[in-house]
Design an enzyme around this catalytic site. Structure first.
Site, PDB file in Angstrom:
ATOM      1  N   LYS A  84       0.831  -1.212   0.000  1.00 38.05           N
ATOM      2  CA  LYS A  84       0.000   0.000   0.000  1.00 38.05           C
ATOM      3  C   LYS A  84       0.865   1.261   0.000  1.00 38.05           C
ATOM      4  CE  LYS A  84      -2.137  -1.162   3.805  1.00 38.05           C
ATOM      5  NZ  LYS A  84      -1.536  -2.477   4.022  1.00 38.05           N
ATOM      6  N   THR A  85       1.813   1.299   0.917  1.00 38.31           N
ATOM      7  CA  THR A  85       2.670   2.479   1.000  1.00 38.31           C
ATOM      8  C   THR A  85       3.481   2.627  -0.283  1.00 38.31           C
ATOM      9  OG1 THR A  85       2.772   2.192   3.389  1.00 38.31           O
ATOM     10  CG2 THR A  85       4.434   3.621   2.402  1.00 38.31           C
ATOM     11  N   ASP A 101      -2.051   7.767   3.875  1.00 33.60           N
ATOM     12  CA  ASP A 101      -1.604   6.415   4.253  1.00 33.60           C
ATOM     13  C   ASP A 101      -2.197   6.066   5.622  1.00 33.60           C
ATOM     14  OD1 ASP A 101      -0.289   4.004   4.138  1.00 33.60           O
ATOM     15  OD2 ASP A 101       1.739   4.827   4.351  1.00 33.60           O
ATOM     16  N   GLU A 102      -2.247   4.786   5.951  1.00 37.40           N
ATOM     17  CA  GLU A 102      -2.771   4.328   7.253  1.00 37.40           C
ATOM     18  C   GLU A 102      -4.143   4.949   7.529  1.00 37.40           C
ATOM     19  OE1 GLU A 102      -1.178   2.009   8.849  1.00 37.40           O
ATOM     20  OE2 GLU A 102       0.954   2.219   8.353  1.00 37.40           O
ATOM     21  N   GLN A 152      -5.713  -3.477  10.732  1.00 36.19           N
ATOM     22  CA  GLN A 152      -4.618  -2.843  11.455  1.00 36.19           C
ATOM     23  C   GLN A 152      -5.053  -1.573  12.169  1.00 36.19           C
ATOM     24  OE1 GLN A 152      -0.570  -2.879   9.630  1.00 36.19           O
ATOM     25  NE2 GLN A 152      -1.664  -3.574   7.807  1.00 36.19           N
ATOM     26  N   ARG A 177       5.050  -7.519  10.994  1.00 34.23           N
ATOM     27  CA  ARG A 177       6.250  -6.693  10.816  1.00 34.23           C
ATOM     28  C   ARG A 177       7.436  -7.554  10.380  1.00 34.23           C
ATOM     29  NH1 ARG A 177       4.066  -3.097   9.240  1.00 34.23           N
ATOM     30  NH2 ARG A 177       2.213  -4.379   9.538  1.00 34.23           N
TER      31      ARG A 177
END
Ligand SMILES: Nc1ncnc2c1ncn2[C@@H]1O[C@H](COP(=O)(O)OP(=O)(O)OP(=O)(O)O)[C@@H](O)[C@H]1O
Ligand SMILES: [Mg+2]
Length: 741
Positions: A32-33, A219-220, A250, A606
């Site tokens: 995504k990022t 983002d996020e 998330q 992660r």
């Protein structure tokens, strides 16, 4: 080959869909990022969009810096004129230019949590709120939630009809706002609230930014709250070129007002929004990914996603259970050392935990074992006393309206100005509705100030001198001048020599930060200013202190780890009562447990190459020994994905055979009749203590002291020590490891 060839089909679709609203909803590590950075590059390179017209919002300043760098690498030009920043930084920049429209000075101060607490104390005193009944922390969090939802004090009062408690909060909220304004200060939530107010009430300002930010990316997105959503909706209201990326699995900031509905509402607010899903994970091995998928599938009411990877199975997930948290820290330190011996770098390792307090044991181990490490978060650099003092000087010089700052330093270092005098000035300022510093400038109007007037006068003269100095000289020189003219460092040394050393190092660190700020301004062709520096300082999130160039093990909470990735990840303290937290286990609200589970999902995902999950049977939490079962989240990982490690076989209880794990009560009743733990305790007691009441002992952290009492607890001795500098502490002998001196 173009940079877009390295994207998969869905990613490319997202990059090429530049006009109109776009929602990218996808699991962890699916790129995504990466899509966002490529999208910016594509807009500039292929669509000829002026970098000036792009706004990208990231979750931390660090992420913002990274994104800028990636865009730099991709495009090679223009990245400095893209606005890539956090919500808060974006808002500060807007407010610095226009907040005068709302009746503030443009050089407003930003209050951090500490300042807020001090202000809240004042507010409660002022309007007679009993802080034993209404705790400052709770009042602040109620106000913060209200602000997140864009509820004004007046609206709060309306909603409070018939509810006594809420009516009190409404009064506090009103006064708190009044005081902020009087200090020309904004708290963190205000940065967004005031910006939204500005855009809502000033059509020309709104128009300007709508034209300016034709392409907006967030983002996020799953962690945005109501006011943040309102902010982007306003900005994107005209061109509707808004691209948001997020993962509902998330979402971990509900306690800070994050609103998962923002994802669902997106399609309502922005009709004909395109929705793209990404399904391939590029970050992790399939064992890690499957573990993450298995855990998160226990949440009900989530959007089902199927995430896959062709990275191969990789190593199994290492599971370790230890008797104590000390053993856990030992093992992890040793494991990292082994990896490094085999050629890995320290900074490929991250230790993630639920609470900041858990970092201490690792820190002790790493110091002892000479392993370089960096704790992200914990006690924030900028929250340290000496740093806050010096910043208060800068704030006073920059904006005399910040009463808190002025009061903080008026007698630091000591100038013989007492509390009575300070209160008299304060009262007089309140009566006349002027600021504290302004009151200081007209002392003859303050009754009973008498003999203190001279001291106050010289304080004002000193500040005015600094103001003059600041107007001519660089920031670095100003800092030097402040330290010298106030005698700050000498005073620290006079107070406590030992303590002073680390404080001086912190001050030097602050000076380097000022120098770095000046350099970065030079790079961007901007003029370094005092306000500019203070603004940057007010906005640094903990995570921003991470420097990838440095080779150290990274320790941080799970919350800070969002968006990051590391080859080797340790999830430590995986115990029921710690993670998930005791509160969420006992809460009736399943939502809380689900949020913890999402946090676990964030943690697992992660990891790139290998993941180690660990727990301890007992650990000290807030000075009390707790006996914990392994985390229920571990039991949700299929056993075939896990390995327990031969050396630990006898200590390890796999999820399928966990007879050992009983509730805390049962554990207490049986009182160590079986197993290794019991033996260990016996050893401690049999060995006895080599000191007794009246002896002097040494503690690793608290230094030397006198033993004043020893009592026999059921399984360990409780020792009371009167430390020379750290005061009286009561501790368990086996944990305290006191040495007779
Ligand atoms: N098409 C691709 N080819 C190769 N590597 C990729 C591709 N897409 C993403 N990656 C890599 O996968 C990793 C994860 O990507 P990224 O951080 O963008 O994921 P994300 O969806 O933002 O994750 P998170 O949900 O954790 O924020 C990065 O190292 C990225 O460079
Ligand atoms: Mg990301």
């Amino acid at each position: 080959m173009s940079i877009y060839d390295t994207l998969n089909e869905q990613q490319r679709e997202a990059v090429f869909h530049t006009d109109g609203p776009l929602l990218i909803l996808a699991g962890a590590g699916s790129g995504k990022t990466r899509v966002l950075t490529h999208r910016i590059a594509y807009l500039i390179e292929e669509k000829g969009v002026n970098p000036w017209n792009i706004l990208a919002i990231t979750f931390t300043n660090k992420a913002a810096g990274e994104m800028r760098e990636r865009v730099d690498n991709l495009v090679g030009f223009g990245s400095e004129s893209i606005w890539v920043s956090t919500f808060h930084s974006t808002c500060v920049r807007i407010l610095r230019r226009h907040i005068d429209r709302l009746g503030y000075d443009n050089n407003f101060t930003i209050y951090d949590a500490d300042d807020q607490k001090t202000l809240m104390k004042d507010v409660c005193r002022l309007i007679d709120i009993d802080t034993k009944v209404y705790k400052e922390r709770n009042l602040l969090s109620a106000i913060s939630s209200a602000k997140d939802e864009l509820i004004t004090p007046a609206e709060y009062e309306l909603n409070a009809a018939g509810d006594y408690g809420k009516q009190k909060i409404a009064k506090v909220y009103l006064e708190y706002e009044k005081q902020l304004r009087a200090n020309n200060a904004l708290d963190f939530d205000d940065l967004l609230v005031k910006t939204v107010q500005l855009l809502q009430t000033q059509p020309d300002v709104l128009e300007y930014y709508q034209e300016r930010f034709r392409y907006i990316m967030v983002d996020e997105y799953q962690d945005t709250n109501t006011v943040q959503f309102k902010f982007v909706s306003l900005l994107a209201g005209k061109y509707k070129n808004l691209c948001v990326v997020g993962d509902d699995d998330q979402s971990i900031y509900k306690f800070r007002g994050a609103n998962i509905k923002n994802i669902l509402n997106f399609e309502q607010e922005f009709h004909d929004a395109k929705v793209i899903k990404l399904e391939q994970n590029y970050r992790s091995t399939s064992n890690i990914l499957n573990a993450a998928n298995a855990v998160i599938s226990n949440n009900v009411g989530r959007k089902d996603k199927s995430l896959w990877t062709d990275n191969g199975e990789g190593e199994k997930i290492q599971f370790r259970q230890f008797d104590t948290a000390y053993d856990e820290a030992d093992f992890i330190a040793e494991d990292i050392r082994k990896h490094v011996k085999d050629g890995a770098a320290y900074n490929e390792h991250a230790i993630l935990y639920r609470t900041n307090a858990q970092s201490r044991l690792f820190e002790e181990r790493f110091v002892a074992g000479n392993i370089p490490y960096k704790i992200v978060g914990g006690i924030n650099f900028y929250a340290r006393r000496e740093i806050k003092d010096l910043l208060a000087y800068l704030k006073t010089i920059d904006n005399g309206k910040d009463d808190l700052a002025v009061r903080r330093i008026i007698n630091v270092p000591k100038r013989g100005i007492g509390l009575t005098t300070i209160n008299r000035v304060q009262e007089s300022a309140l009566e006349r509705e002027i600021g504290f510093y302004e009151a200081l400038q007209g002392l003859d109007l303050i009754p009973n100030i008498g003999r203190s007037a001279g001291k106050l006068d010289s304080f004002v003269a000193l500040m005015e001198y600094f103001k003059g100095f600041a107007a001519k000289e660089t920031l670095s020189d100003l800092m030097k001048e402040i330290i010298e003219k106030t005698g700050y460092v000498e005073n620290l040394e006079a107070e406590d020599k030992e303590d002073a050393q680390s404080r001086i190092e912190n001050i030097e660190e602050l000076q380097s930060k000022i120098a770095a700020y000046e350099e970065s301004c030079a790079d961007m062709d901007e003029k370094p200013t005092l306000s500019g520096f203070l603004e940057e300082v007010a906005l640094v999130a903990d995570i921003d202190s991470l420097d990838e160039e440095q080779d150290y093990v990274i320790l941080m909470t799970l919350h800070s780890a969002k968006g990051l990735e590391f080859p080797h990840v340790y999830l430590a303290g995986m115990e029921d009562g710690l993670f998930p937290s005791y509160m969420t286990i006992t809460s009736d609200d399943n939502e809380d447990l689900e949020e913890e589970r999402r946090l676990c999902y964030v943690g697992i995902t992660r990891a790139e190459k290998d993941l180690t999950v660990s727990c301890a049977r007992r650990r000290m939490i807030r000075g009390e020994t707790q006996y914990n079962k392994m985390s229920r989240f571990l039991k949700e990982i299929p056993t075939e994905l896990m390995e327990t490690g031969a050396a630990f076989e006898e200590e390890v209880e796999m999820p399928t055979q966990n007879a050992y794990f009983q509730a805390k009560q049962v554990f207490k009743q049986k009182a160590f009749s079986t197993g290794k733990t019991a033996k260990q305790f016996t050893v401690t007691k049999e060995k006895g203590l080599d000191y007794t009441i009246g002896d002097r002992v040494k503690h690793m952290k608290f230094g030397e002291g006198l033993v004043t009492d020893i009592t026999e607890g059921g399984r360990d001795y409780e020792v009371t020590v009167q430390f020379d500098t750290a005061g009286v502490k009561k501790m368990f002998a086996s944990f305290a490891r006191l040495q007779k001196v």
